[in-house]
Design an enzyme around this catalytic site. Structure first.
Site, PDB file in Angstrom:
ATOM      1  CB  SER A 127     -31.342 -17.717  28.234  1.00 32.52           C
ATOM      2  OG  SER A 127     -31.620 -16.841  27.161  1.00 32.52           O
ATOM      3  CE1 TYR A 151     -27.643 -14.665  21.743  1.00 33.62           C
ATOM      4  CE2 TYR A 151     -29.630 -14.551  23.068  1.00 33.62           C
ATOM      5  CZ  TYR A 151     -28.836 -15.209  22.154  1.00 33.62           C
ATOM      6  OH  TYR A 151     -29.246 -16.421  21.659  1.00 33.62           O
ATOM      7  CB  THR A 177     -24.451 -16.264  22.436  1.00 36.14           C
ATOM      8  OG1 THR A 177     -24.725 -17.062  23.589  1.00 36.14           O
ATOM      9  CG2 THR A 177     -24.901 -17.001  21.189  1.00 36.14           C
ATOM     10  CE  LYS A 292     -24.854 -21.806  23.418  1.00 41.41           C
ATOM     11  NZ  LYS A 292     -25.864 -21.252  22.523  1.00 41.41           N
ATOM     12  CG  HIS A 316     -28.016 -20.455  18.428  1.00 48.45           C
ATOM     13  ND1 HIS A 316     -27.354 -19.506  19.143  1.00 48.45           N
ATOM     14  CD2 HIS A 316     -29.322 -20.307  18.775  1.00 48.45           C
ATOM     15  CE1 HIS A 316     -28.216 -18.815  19.876  1.00 48.45           C
ATOM     16  NE2 HIS A 316     -29.420 -19.282  19.669  1.00 48.45           N
TER      17      HIS A 316
HETATM   18  C1  FNR Z   1     -31.608 -21.663  21.996  1.00 41.72           C
HETATM   19  N1  FNR Z   1     -30.258 -21.363  22.110  1.00 41.72           N
HETATM   20  C2  FNR Z   1     -29.864 -20.229  22.766  1.00 41.72           C
HETATM   21  N2  FNR Z   1     -28.538 -19.934  22.907  1.00 41.72           N
HETATM   22  C3  FNR Z   1     -28.134 -18.834  23.557  1.00 41.72           C
HETATM   23  O1  FNR Z   1     -26.932 -18.612  23.661  1.00 41.72           O
HETATM   24  N3  FNR Z   1     -29.050 -18.019  24.142  1.00 41.72           N
HETATM   25  C4  FNR Z   1     -30.393 -18.231  24.047  1.00 41.72           C
HETATM   26  O2  FNR Z   1     -31.198 -17.480  24.576  1.00 41.72           O
HETATM   27  C5  FNR Z   1     -30.827 -19.353  23.317  1.00 41.72           C
HETATM   28  N4  FNR Z   1     -32.149 -19.610  23.163  1.00 41.72           N
HETATM   29  C6  FNR Z   1     -32.563 -20.761  22.523  1.00 41.72           C
HETATM   30  C7  FNR Z   1     -33.930 -21.037  22.414  1.00 41.72           C
HETATM   31  C8  FNR Z   1     -34.331 -22.234  21.839  1.00 41.72           C
HETATM   32  C9  FNR Z   1     -35.799 -22.537  21.770  1.00 41.72           C
HETATM   33  C10 FNR Z   1     -33.383 -23.156  21.346  1.00 41.72           C
HETATM   34  C11 FNR Z   1     -33.804 -24.484  20.768  1.00 41.72           C
HETATM   35  C12 FNR Z   1     -32.045 -22.864  21.422  1.00 41.72           C
HETATM   36  C13 FNR Z   1     -29.236 -22.328  21.635  1.00 41.72           C
HETATM   37  C14 FNR Z   1     -28.907 -23.331  22.732  1.00 41.72           C
HETATM   38  O3  FNR Z   1     -28.192 -22.739  23.771  1.00 41.72           O
HETATM   39  C15 FNR Z   1     -28.025 -24.488  22.185  1.00 41.72           C
HETATM   40  O4  FNR Z   1     -26.924 -23.970  21.514  1.00 41.72           O
HETATM   41  C16 FNR Z   1     -28.797 -25.413  21.253  1.00 41.72           C
HETATM   42  O5  FNR Z   1     -30.119 -25.585  21.677  1.00 41.72           O
HETATM   43  C17 FNR Z   1     -28.107 -26.755  21.183  1.00 41.72           C
HETATM   44  O6  FNR Z   1     -28.687 -27.561  20.252  1.00 41.72           O
HETATM   45  P1  FNR Z   1     -29.783 -28.693  20.593  1.00 41.72           P
HETATM   46  O7  FNR Z   1     -29.292 -29.501  21.739  1.00 41.72           O
HETATM   47  O8  FNR Z   1     -31.052 -27.960  20.896  1.00 41.72           O
HETATM   48  O9  FNR Z   1     -29.851 -29.419  19.299  1.00 41.72           O
END
Ligand code: FNR
Length: 417
Positions: A127, A151, A177, A292, A316
């Site tokens: 990330s 990002y 993303t 994404k 997300h």
């Molecule tokens: C995320 N997600 C996320 N996505 C991304 O592109 N960059 C990021 O830094 C983050 N950070 C992040 C933090 C937390 C605490 C969560 C729960 C989610 C989204 C992540 O990549 C993914 O799309 C989702 O978590 C998928 O859904 P589930 O499996 O958590 O339900």
């Protein structure tokens, strides 16, 4: 040989001597245990979604609505879970979704996740909001496949620098993303007044970045006021967080941590990008580019027209648009529109059957989010390893039980309509 039976058998054998799995195998049990272990802020941030939480629910409802129809007598003794993604063979279709601010779940953060990923050979998407500079995560990964989640910063020198660093640490792709150019209305965090980045958590990619650090001189504008007694605990927490990854020693009166936080908040993202901007990213890197957050078939078409190498269907994890479509409901339309471009899936994956459903509906592989963060909170590296092993075992057994030997055998004929 079957990884599912090995892991399952290992748990039952250990149970004979009174041992229990490192973390619960049931998702409800995992969630409940993690909730107890995490601070209220960490729980809100990880578990929470946007607004009324209706997209979090929709993700599950979409997965639950689709039902599998098992087939029998097909010789599924030797199963192969491997899959090709971006020219590489992954051992299974599971990968670690990019998750920011892991330090709030466990102080080992990405170190723990990368070590678990390495033990499993399971790809990790690193990330942009990491708690550890990507070079260190990469070192802990060994030669495990890694991707860089980007990002797109308001400051283009930072974008360029992140992409160059991603190339240097051997990432197989840049995953941009698209769905978080603004932060969703996250009521759980808002009610706690909690934004990790404002406390210097989850900004290690930036503070370790030369282009970002070049933006700091002259900031913060104005004097750095000494924290009042009321502000002191928060100031000390932020300082402790930034000290973990700041190259030189910083003290409480040092303006640079505040400069870093304020600069980060200024440059984090931009809402003025359009599809044509992808050409600039393409010119910055030779790496494959994935987008994404795609939910609409027309966006999938546009992505393909603009030359992306892969699409991630995701909302997300319900953290951005409240009231959005469940991610699995979006998948078939995106797959059809994507032509041959590979489509990955995330949002709501909690068990092996969820993975089988996503693959049967056309996903090449899936990203797993919250479950392993709960494992991290409960037992660090071993907790992450356990959660992903359980999912892998469940997937392997479900694959065999629906009558499939390889992932390529999964198709819409397994789905009840
Ligand atoms: C995320 N997600 C996320 N996505 C991304 O592109 N960059 C990021 O830094 C983050 N950070 C992040 C933090 C937390 C605490 C969560 C729960 C989610 C989204 C992540 O990549 C993914 O799309 C989702 O978590 C998928 O859904 P589930 O499996 O958590 O339900």
């Amino acid at each position: 040989m079957s990884i599912g039976r090995d892991i399952q058998g290992g748990i039952y054998r250990a149970g004979l001597f009174g041992d229990r799995p490192v973390v619960p195998t049931s998702y409800d049990g995992l969630e409940a245990a993690a909730r107890k272990a995490m601070s209220p802020q960490a729980w809100a941030y990880v578990h929470g979604g946007a607004g009324l939480q209706s997209t979090v629910r929709a993700n599950r409802e979409a997965l639950d609505r689709v039902r599998l129809v098992p087939r029998h007598l097909r010789d599924v003794e030797d199963r192969d879970l491997s899959v090709e993604v971006l020219g590489r063979r992954w051992p299974s279709p599971l990968a670690f979704a990019p998750i920011g601010v892991l330090e709030m779940a466990h102080p080992d953060a990405e170190y723990a996740v990368a070590r678990a990923a390495r033990r499993l050979g399971m790809p990790m998407v690193i990330s942009t909001q990491g708690s550890v500079p990507m070079e260190e995560t990469a070192r802990a990964l060994g030669d495990t496949p890694r991707l860089h989640q980007l990002y797109w910063s308001r400051d283009e020198t930072v974008v360029r620098s992140f992409v160059e660093r991603a190339e240097a640490i051997g990432c197989d792709a840049v995953m941009v993303t698209l769905d978080t150019h603004l932060l969703g209305w996250r009521t759980r965090d808002l009610d706690l007044g909690y934004l990790p980045f404002a406390r210097a958590e989850g900004i290690a990619q930036y503070t370790s970045d030369a282009a970002f650090r070049a933006l700091l001189p002259g900031r913060p504008r104005g004097e750095t006021p000494r924290p009042s007694p009321r502000q002191l605990p928060a100031a000390l927490r932020a300082l402790a967080s930034i000290r973990r990854h700041w190259p030189e020693r910083v003290g409480l009166s040092d303006p640079r941590p505040r400069a870093a936080v304020e600069t980060f908040l200024d440059v984090f993202s931009r809402s003025d990008l359009t599809w044509s901007d992808l050409a600039r990213l393409r010119e910055m890197t030779r790496l494959p580019i994935l987008v994404k957050g795609v939910q609409h078939a027309d966006d999938a078409r546009l992505a393909v027209e603009h030359g992306v190498d892969g699409i991630v269907v995701s909302n997300h994890g319900g953290r951005q648009v409240d009231g959005a479509i469940g991610s699995l409901d979006a998948l078939p339309g995106v797959v059809a529109a994507a032509g041959g471009t590979p489509v990955l899936f995330d949002s709501g994956i909690r068990g092996g059957a969820d993975v089988v459903k996503a693959l049967a509906l056309g996903a090449r592989a899936v990203l797993v989010g919250r479950p392993w963060v709960y494992g991290l909170a409960l037992a660090g590296e071993d907790g992450v390893h356990a959660v992903m092993s359980h999912l892998l075992a469940d997937l392997d057994l479900t694959l065999g039980l629906v009558g499939a030997r390889r992932l390529a055998d999964l198709g819409p004929d397994l789905i009840a309509r």
